[in-house]
Design an enzyme around this catalytic site. Structure first.
Site, PDB file in Angstrom:
ATOM      1  N   ALA A 260      36.179  40.381  42.706  1.00 27.48           N
ATOM      2  CA  ALA A 260      38.364  40.218  42.337  1.00 27.48           C
ATOM      3  C   ALA A 260      39.533  40.289  41.331  1.00 27.48           C
ATOM      4  CB  ALA A 260      38.714  39.793  43.587  1.00 27.48           C
ATOM      5  N   ALA A 261      38.458  39.630  40.403  1.00 24.55           N
ATOM      6  CA  ALA A 261      39.756  39.423  39.175  1.00 24.55           C
ATOM      7  C   ALA A 261      39.604  41.239  38.828  1.00 24.55           C
ATOM      8  CB  ALA A 261      39.295  38.778  38.492  1.00 24.55           C
ATOM      9  N   GLY A 264      43.227  44.406  41.652  1.00 25.71           N
ATOM     10  CA  GLY A 264      43.924  45.507  41.972  1.00 25.71           C
ATOM     11  C   GLY A 264      43.032  46.166  42.993  1.00 25.71           C
ATOM     12  N   LYS A 265      41.929  45.172  43.562  1.00 25.70           N
ATOM     13  CA  LYS A 265      42.399  45.643  45.505  1.00 25.70           C
ATOM     14  C   LYS A 265      42.296  45.011  45.750  1.00 25.70           C
ATOM     15  CE  LYS A 265      38.298  48.748  43.628  1.00 25.70           C
ATOM     16  NZ  LYS A 265      37.764  48.251  42.019  1.00 25.70           N
ATOM     17  N   ASP A 282      35.774  35.269  42.395  1.00 26.06           N
ATOM     18  CA  ASP A 282      35.239  35.411  41.304  1.00 26.06           C
ATOM     19  C   ASP A 282      34.707  35.355  39.954  1.00 26.06           C
ATOM     20  OD1 ASP A 282      35.397  38.530  39.598  1.00 26.06           O
ATOM     21  OD2 ASP A 282      35.060  37.090  38.515  1.00 26.06           O
ATOM     22  N   ASP A 308      30.119  32.528  42.269  1.00 25.98           N
ATOM     23  CA  ASP A 308      29.369  33.057  42.044  1.00 25.98           C
ATOM     24  C   ASP A 308      29.268  34.038  43.374  1.00 25.98           C
ATOM     25  OD1 ASP A 308      27.063  34.830  41.376  1.00 25.98           O
ATOM     26  OD2 ASP A 308      26.133  33.473  40.745  1.00 25.98           O
ATOM     27  N   CYS A 389      31.902  50.562  39.675  1.00 25.35           N
ATOM     28  CA  CYS A 389      32.488  52.097  38.553  1.00 25.35           C
ATOM     29  C   CYS A 389      31.821  52.563  37.538  1.00 25.35           C
ATOM     30  CB  CYS A 389      34.007  51.110  38.052  1.00 25.35           C
ATOM     31  SG  CYS A 389      33.830  50.344  37.033  1.00 25.35           S
TER      32      CYS A 389
HETATM   33  C1  SAM Z   1      34.920  46.125  38.173  1.00 24.03           C
HETATM   34  S1  SAM Z   1      35.249  43.978  38.114  1.00 24.03           S
HETATM   35  C2  SAM Z   1      36.229  44.011  39.957  1.00 24.03           C
HETATM   36  C3  SAM Z   1      37.426  44.640  39.695  1.00 24.03           C
HETATM   37  C4  SAM Z   1      38.432  44.164  41.043  1.00 24.03           C
HETATM   38  N1  SAM Z   1      37.929  44.215  41.574  1.00 24.03           N
HETATM   39  C5  SAM Z   1      39.942  45.046  40.362  1.00 24.03           C
HETATM   40  O1  SAM Z   1      39.572  46.207  41.402  1.00 24.03           O
HETATM   41  O2  SAM Z   1      40.340  44.544  39.782  1.00 24.03           O
HETATM   42  C6  SAM Z   1      34.250  43.206  38.495  1.00 24.03           C
HETATM   43  C7  SAM Z   1      34.249  41.868  38.474  1.00 24.03           C
HETATM   44  O3  SAM Z   1      32.882  41.413  38.828  1.00 24.03           O
HETATM   45  C8  SAM Z   1      33.077  39.786  38.226  1.00 24.03           C
HETATM   46  N2  SAM Z   1      31.042  39.308  37.978  1.00 24.03           N
HETATM   47  C9  SAM Z   1      30.144  39.530  38.049  1.00 24.03           C
HETATM   48  N3  SAM Z   1      29.544  38.287  38.052  1.00 24.03           N
HETATM   49  C10 SAM Z   1      30.178  37.997  39.639  1.00 24.03           C
HETATM   50  C11 SAM Z   1      29.219  37.254  40.831  1.00 24.03           C
HETATM   51  N4  SAM Z   1      28.215  36.608  40.846  1.00 24.03           N
HETATM   52  N5  SAM Z   1      29.740  36.326  41.332  1.00 24.03           N
HETATM   53  C12 SAM Z   1      31.750  36.987  41.876  1.00 24.03           C
HETATM   54  N6  SAM Z   1      32.392  37.679  40.378  1.00 24.03           N
HETATM   55  C13 SAM Z   1      31.668  38.125  39.722  1.00 24.03           C
HETATM   56  C14 SAM Z   1      33.629  39.788  36.750  1.00 24.03           C
HETATM   57  O4  SAM Z   1      34.575  38.181  36.408  1.00 24.03           O
HETATM   58  C15 SAM Z   1      34.647  40.897  37.214  1.00 24.03           C
HETATM   59  O5  SAM Z   1      36.101  40.411  37.622  1.00 24.03           O
END
Ligand code: SAM
Length: 447
Positions: A260-261, A264-265, A282, A308, A389
């Site tokens: 989620a981090a 934005g969504k 996240d 995770d 993305c």
């Molecule tokens: C594309 S970004 C997400 C952007 C977010 N959805 C937004 O719209 O603001 C991908 C996110 O996946 C998280 N991430 C990576 N591996 C992960 C895992 N195993 N479990 C949960 N989150 C994970 C990263 O920390 C990162 O914040």
């Protein structure tokens, strides 16, 4: 010859020195520019940041061109301890070619920056190289610009070539500066009314294809945008705005935003379904701070969990405590998966140099692990929206095709975009349009 940017003129010397330091961190230490720029730099003032960003992003955007120019001007490559001098030359050449700072000021300030970085013995070299470039510019550029340059690493060009007949167009779009898109919060306003507010504030803007989208003709500081701090809008790319719409969240449902981090969504889901029970998960604790901040600005509530996504058993109990026993099966899941980010290169041009071909297979494996683990937590008839993305089919259509083969209970839903031959929908980066984005909507068939 590329056009010079109108926005930025001469500024203080330390911005140049810091730009060179940041570029060294990116190119030699694998640090991301967004991370470096998000940290407060004790040497710089708030008003220095636009120039710092312009130089750092700009150099990453055209790095091979600048590197080739340096090769024409320097006898021996600047390696080891002299890499910072190389970065100073990148910063100097970028300004001479792309910014409006007068040439003599660029040279003077780069010499001062060299001194301020305690590289006094290289002052002569920096001065000499930049002056020689100014004298021999036409000749040097003729050689450097003889052939079309992708300004991308070769492995990525090969992958794009293999996947898409329009690969040249994609590469050209990646090399542009991206537009600034806004998403209007439907709980407060709509595109027409907000466009009128912008017009009153003398800010030129147009509506986009997404029903909540507005494109600013010139990027602005969010503080200048009416009601930004009251949650009337979010800065979000046009194509990223489809996530929550395609997920189609409903009030009262239990909805997991799995990666989620910075949120934005998550905030978009809550704009469309304010009474939904949303969980923002996240794995990066420090990034969740941004989710909290965004929720607070929008006046929304979600359960924010650090965990995770591929290991639901580690965090499901927190959801149960909040929403009860039944909440461990979700009505909807948004999986905005960690990916190569090859679709957002124009926003993050450092990705071209940070990402390695060897990163792709582990990312594909992680996406698969998360998708498989979360699928088990989806209710019958529940919806999972897979998003990245990325532009690479192995992270997108091939990932989903493989998943469908192993999960007969998963059905791919049609999306409201022109038909594509592959599973899901691939958006490409477009000038004045959105970034590269991929969506696949899956529904879990009930037995
Ligand atoms: C594309 S970004 C997400 C952007 C977010 N959805 C937004 O719209 O603001 C991908 C996110 O996946 C998280 N991430 C990576 N591996 C992960 C895992 N195993 N479990 C949960 N989150 C994970 C990263 O920390 C990162 O914040």
């Amino acid at each position: 010859m590329p056009k010079k940017s109108t926005a930025l003129a001469a500024k203080s010397l330390s911005v140049r020195a810091v730009s060179a330091q940041y570029l060294l961190q990116v190119l030699d230490k694998g640090q991301s520019l967004s991370t470096l720029l998000a940290e407060k730099n004790p040497v710089l003032k708030e008003q220095d940041l636009p120039l710092l960003q312009e130089i750092c992003f700009g150099v990453c955007r055209v790095l091979p061109r600048l590197t080739q120019i340096i090769q024409q001007l320097v006898d021996k490559p600047l390696k080891g301890k002299t890499r910072l001098v190389h970065c100073l030359l990148l910063v100097g050449l970028y300004q001479l070619l792309y910014l409006r700072t007068p040439d003599h000021a660029v040279v003077d300030e780069m010499v001062k920056a060299t001194q301020s970085l305690k590289l006094d013995s290289f002052k002569g070299l920096v001065n000499g190289v930049l002056r020689r470039f100014l004298r021999e510019q036409a000749n040097i550029l003729e050689k450097v610009d003889k052939h079309w340059q992708t300004l991308h690493p070769e492995w990525l060009v090969n992958k794009l070539k293999e996947a898409y007949p329009n690969w040249r167009e994609i590469i050209e779009a990646n090399n542009q500066k991206p537009p600034m898109w806004l998403r209007v919060n439907v709980q407060h306003s709509n595109v027409d009314d907000y466009l009128a507010l912008l017009q009153k504030a003398d800010i030129d803007a147009v509506a986009g294809e997404h029903p909540q989208s507005i494109r600013l003709i010139q990027a602005k500081n969010v503080a200048q945008l009416p009601h930004f701090m009251e949650g009337w809008l979010t800065v979000q790319d046009l194509h990223a705005q489809w996530s929550a719409r395609l997920l189609a969240p409903q009030n009262e449902e239990v909805i997991l935003d799995a990666c989620a981090a910075p949120g934005g969504k998550t905030t978009h889901i809550l704009e469309l379904a304010p009474q939904a029970n949303v969980i923002a998960l996240d794995v990066e604790r420090h990034r969740l701070q941004r989710v909290e901040e965004n929720l607070a600005r929008m006046g929304q509530k979600a359960l924010v969990i650090c965990g995770d996504a591929s290991q639901p058993e580690q965090w499901l109990s927190q959801i149960q405590q909040q929403f009860g026993e039944s909440a461990v099966q979700f009505d909807r899941i948004l999986l905005d998966a960690p990916c190569s980010a090859t679709g957002v290169i124009r926003r993050h041009p450092d990705i071209k140099w940070l990402r390695k071909e060897s990163d792709i297979a582990p990312l594909v494996a992680l996406q698969k692990a998360i998708l498989t683990a979360l699928w088990q937590r989806l209710k019958p008839n529940g919806v999972l929206l897979y998003a990245t993305c990325s532009l690479l089919p192995e992270e997108n259509s091939a990932q989903i095709t493989d998943f469908l083969q192993h999960h007969p209970e998963a059905e791919l839903m049609p999306l409201p975009f022109p038909e594509q031959t592959q599973a899901g929908h691939q958006f490409f980066p477009q000038e004045n349009g959105g970034d590269g984005f991929y969506y696949a909507k899956l529904v879990k068939k009930a037995d």
